[in-house]
Design a protein around this motif. Sequence first.
Motif: not given
Length: 83
Positions: A15-40
């Motif tokens: 199914p297609a879906f759309d993020f609310t602004p809060e959900e989009a912020r959480l997904v972006k934050g999770a992506a940044v956190t995952a990138a930092l963990v992989l970098w370290f």
Amino acid sequence: MTEPTTRLLQTFSLPAFDFTPEEARLVKGAAVTAALVLWFAAALIDAWFLLVVPIVGGLCTAAIWRMRRDRPEADGAEDDWSF
């Protein structure tokens, strides 16, 4: 979501879906956190990685900024797809 993303989801019968602004912020934050963990984690294997990745990222950012600054202004064409 964009049209190509919606088509991709429909291809796999998802199914297609759309993020609310809060959900989009959480997904972006999770992506940044995952990138930092992989970098370290990679930096623990090779210490040079800790310095090289930010330097290369900074150089790429500077190059993109310079290219955008130096390109000519668009003449109002709405169909212009050049980046």
